[in-house]
Design an enzyme around this catalytic site. Structure first.
Site, PDB file in Angstrom:
ATOM      1  N   ASP A  13      -1.469   2.185   0.300  1.00 18.08           N
ATOM      2  CA  ASP A  13      -1.409   1.036   1.293  1.00 18.08           C
ATOM      3  C   ASP A  13      -0.217   0.894   2.034  1.00 18.08           C
ATOM      4  OD1 ASP A  13      -3.338  -0.169  -0.992  1.00 18.08           O
ATOM      5  OD2 ASP A  13      -1.968  -0.596  -2.472  1.00 18.08           O
ATOM      6  N   LYS A  72      -3.527   0.551 -11.613  1.00 18.16           N
ATOM      7  CA  LYS A  72      -3.329   1.272 -10.456  1.00 18.16           C
ATOM      8  C   LYS A  72      -1.757   1.681 -11.135  1.00 18.16           C
ATOM      9  CE  LYS A  72      -3.955  -1.123  -6.093  1.00 18.16           C
ATOM     10  NZ  LYS A  72      -3.055  -1.657  -5.065  1.00 18.16           N
TER      11      LYS A  72
HETATM   12  N1  LIG Z   1      -4.316  -6.075   3.107  1.00 20.24           N
HETATM   13  C1  LIG Z   1      -3.948  -5.541   1.984  1.00 20.24           C
HETATM   14  O1  LIG Z   1      -5.337  -4.599   2.098  1.00 20.24           O
HETATM   15  C2  LIG Z   1      -3.531  -5.906   0.625  1.00 20.24           C
HETATM   16  C3  LIG Z   1      -3.301  -4.755  -0.134  1.00 20.24           C
HETATM   17  C4  LIG Z   1      -2.824  -5.523  -1.285  1.00 20.24           C
HETATM   18  C5  LIG Z   1      -2.346  -7.020  -1.551  1.00 20.24           C
HETATM   19  N2  LIG Z   1      -2.601  -7.510  -0.846  1.00 20.24           N
HETATM   20  C6  LIG Z   1      -2.069  -9.147  -0.551  1.00 20.24           C
HETATM   21  O2  LIG Z   1      -0.585  -9.088  -1.321  1.00 20.24           O
HETATM   22  C7  LIG Z   1      -0.231 -10.012  -2.162  1.00 20.24           C
HETATM   23  C8  LIG Z   1       0.174  -9.258  -3.275  1.00 20.24           C
HETATM   24  O3  LIG Z   1      -0.141  -9.170  -4.304  1.00 20.24           O
HETATM   25  P1  LIG Z   1       0.060  -7.853  -5.084  1.00 20.24           P
HETATM   26  O4  LIG Z   1      -0.639  -6.758  -5.484  1.00 20.24           O
HETATM   27  O5  LIG Z   1       1.851  -7.746  -5.023  1.00 20.24           O
HETATM   28  O6  LIG Z   1       0.508  -8.961  -6.630  1.00 20.24           O
HETATM   29  P2  LIG Z   1       1.403  -8.800  -7.168  1.00 20.24           P
HETATM   30  O7  LIG Z   1       2.008  -7.622  -7.752  1.00 20.24           O
HETATM   31  O8  LIG Z   1       1.213  -9.692  -8.841  1.00 20.24           O
HETATM   32  O9  LIG Z   1       3.100  -9.335  -6.853  1.00 20.24           O
HETATM   33  C9  LIG Z   1       3.411 -11.173  -6.543  1.00 20.24           C
HETATM   34  C10 LIG Z   1       4.204 -10.826  -5.998  1.00 20.24           C
HETATM   35  O10 LIG Z   1       4.437 -12.269  -4.751  1.00 20.24           O
HETATM   36  C11 LIG Z   1       5.488 -13.075  -6.094  1.00 20.24           C
HETATM   37  N3  LIG Z   1       5.123 -14.336  -6.077  1.00 20.24           N
HETATM   38  C12 LIG Z   1       3.550 -15.325  -6.556  1.00 20.24           C
HETATM   39  N4  LIG Z   1       3.250 -16.197  -6.863  1.00 20.24           N
HETATM   40  C13 LIG Z   1       4.181 -16.731  -6.215  1.00 20.24           C
HETATM   41  C14 LIG Z   1       4.654 -17.955  -5.349  1.00 20.24           C
HETATM   42  N5  LIG Z   1       4.319 -18.827  -6.060  1.00 20.24           N
HETATM   43  N6  LIG Z   1       6.422 -18.153  -5.180  1.00 20.24           N
HETATM   44  C15 LIG Z   1       6.812 -17.192  -4.561  1.00 20.24           C
HETATM   45  N7  LIG Z   1       6.744 -15.740  -5.091  1.00 20.24           N
HETATM   46  C16 LIG Z   1       5.096 -15.360  -5.574  1.00 20.24           C
HETATM   47  C17 LIG Z   1       6.144 -12.623  -7.080  1.00 20.24           C
HETATM   48  O11 LIG Z   1       7.359 -13.074  -7.793  1.00 20.24           O
HETATM   49  P3  LIG Z   1       7.736 -12.921  -9.097  1.00 20.24           P
HETATM   50  O12 LIG Z   1       8.391 -10.771  -9.225  1.00 20.24           O
HETATM   51  O13 LIG Z   1       8.831 -13.436  -9.048  1.00 20.24           O
HETATM   52  O14 LIG Z   1       6.520 -12.739  -9.982  1.00 20.24           O
HETATM   53  C18 LIG Z   1       5.313 -11.165  -7.037  1.00 20.24           C
HETATM   54  O15 LIG Z   1       6.264 -10.986  -6.451  1.00 20.24           O
HETATM   55  C19 LIG Z   1      -1.895 -10.638  -2.116  1.00 20.24           C
HETATM   56  O16 LIG Z   1      -1.936 -12.255  -1.583  1.00 20.24           O
HETATM   57  C20 LIG Z   1      -2.587  -9.812  -1.842  1.00 20.24           C
HETATM   58  O17 LIG Z   1      -3.637 -10.285  -1.522  1.00 20.24           O
HETATM   59  C21 LIG Z   1      -3.416  -7.456   0.477  1.00 20.24           C
END
Ligand SMILES: NC(=O)c1ccc[n+]([C@@H]2O[C@H](COP(=O)([O-])OP(=O)(O)OC[C@H]3O[C@@H](n4cnc5c(N)ncnc54)[C@H](OP(=O)(O)O)[C@@H]3O)[C@@H](O)[C@H]2O)c1
Length: 283
Positions: free
Chosen positions: A106, A70
């Site tokens: 998004d 992205k």
């Molecule tokens: N509905 C939709 O259309 C849509 C679109 C995009 C994403 N999503 C969902 O949104 C979520 C995040 O996606 P993303 O793309 O933003 O991922 P990402 O860029 O990898 O970010 C993950 C975030 O979650 C935190 N995290 C990960 N594991 C954790 C844990 N065990 N405990 C506490 N914090 C944790 C990380 O914290 P740190 O900074 O401390 O590592 C980081 O801030 C996913 O579940 C994804 O499926 C949904």
């Protein structure tokens, strides 16, 4: 029917095989009788640099972009719209007249899903967003435009950096955009949003990021996760009598906005939703 006039839209990611976007978009194209097809392309990071030139050469109409491309894809585009620039990431591309333009749907997708569920505009609310990754960034930039927000993240430094960036770019105060660790104080919070993968399949039986005791019945709790549709966090929300919203709406609306960018037509939201629900039930 796929024929010599069929237009191609692609998903760029790595991996891509679990994406629901091909199912959702192909159902919507069929429903509107549009001669398009949507395919997922698993693109290795070292090959991303070839994609846009190749797509221009082949007349591909557009793309969705997902993890991990992205941000990296931005350097190969001719233009980036204001919203995507603000968020610092692109999830949708349209190629027209040999020009590739990047968008990010998004944040607006999340807002549309939230507003549809609660039946009114989301403004002047106190919102806490857990996470500071890609999804949190998009949602935080969008909702901070007309609400007070707190970014709560496991790595507090990342929450601080994001809060500072939002304040600077949107001209907000320290009161309007705050940050914290995961143990944030929820006094006065109207809306909780989970933008972390906590509770996502297959790790569905984990400790929720917020417990029912910390919620109340006038709260809205949105989890961006859509697999499962009811996460541990949403179970807690239901226990507290709060409004629980899953990530399906965001997925559909970010896709619907992209669909309109590519085709200049509005898709049927119900068709997109049913395509995903049928797919989830079949799995
Ligand atoms: N509905 C939709 O259309 C849509 C679109 C995009 C994403 N999503 C969902 O949104 C979520 C995040 O996606 P993303 O793309 O933003 O991922 P990402 O860029 O990898 O970010 C993950 C975030 O979650 C935190 N995290 C990960 N594991 C954790 C844990 N065990 N405990 C506490 N914090 C944790 C990380 O914290 P740190 O900074 O401390 O590592 C980081 O801030 C996913 O579940 C994804 O499926 C949904």
């Amino acid at each position: 029917m796929i024929n010599a006039k069929t237009k191609l839209i692609g998903l760029l990611g790595h991996p891509v095989e679990h994406s629901f976007s091909p199912i959702m978009h192909n159902a919507a194209f069929r429903d509107k009788n549009l001669n398009y097809v949507y395919l997922a392309f698993d693109v290795l990071p070292e090959n991303l640099k070839y994609v846009i030139d190749g797509a221009k050469a082949m007349g591909i109409v557009g793309f969705n972009v997902t993890i991990p491309h992205k941000i990296e894809i931005m350097k190969y585009l001719d233009e980036i719209d204001e919203n995507a620039k603000l968020i610092g990431a692109v999830n949708t591309i349209k190629i027209e007249n040999n020009k590739a333009v990047g968008y990010n749907t998004d944040g607006l997708g999340a807002r549309m899903a939230l507003e549809e569920e609660i039946g009114k505009k989301v403004e002047n609310k106190n919102i806490i967003i857990y996470g500071a990754g890609g999804a949190a960034r998009a949602v935080a930039f969008e909702l901070a435009k007309n609400n007070n927000i707190i970014i709560a993240n496991r790595t507090v430094e990342k929450a601080k950096n994001l809060a500072e960036e939002i304040r600077e770019k949107l001209n907000k105060t320290e009161e309007e955009v705050k940050y914290s660790g995961l143990d944030a104080n929820l006094d006065g919070i109207d809306i909780i949003i989970n933008a972390t993968p906590i509770g996502m399949y297959p790790n569905v039986d984990v400790k929720p990021i917020v417990k029912a005791e910390q919620m109340h019945k006038d709260m809205v709790v949105m989890d961006l996760i859509y697999n499962p549709l009811e996460t541990v966090l949403l179970k807690e929300a239901k226990k507290a009598g709060a409004k629980a919203i899953n990530g399906l709406g965001m997925l559909i609306y970010q896709g619907a906005i992209a669909f309109e960018i590519w085709t200049n037509e509005k898709p049927n939201i119900e068709v997109m939703k049913n395509a995903i629900i049928n797919h989830l039930n079949l799995k």
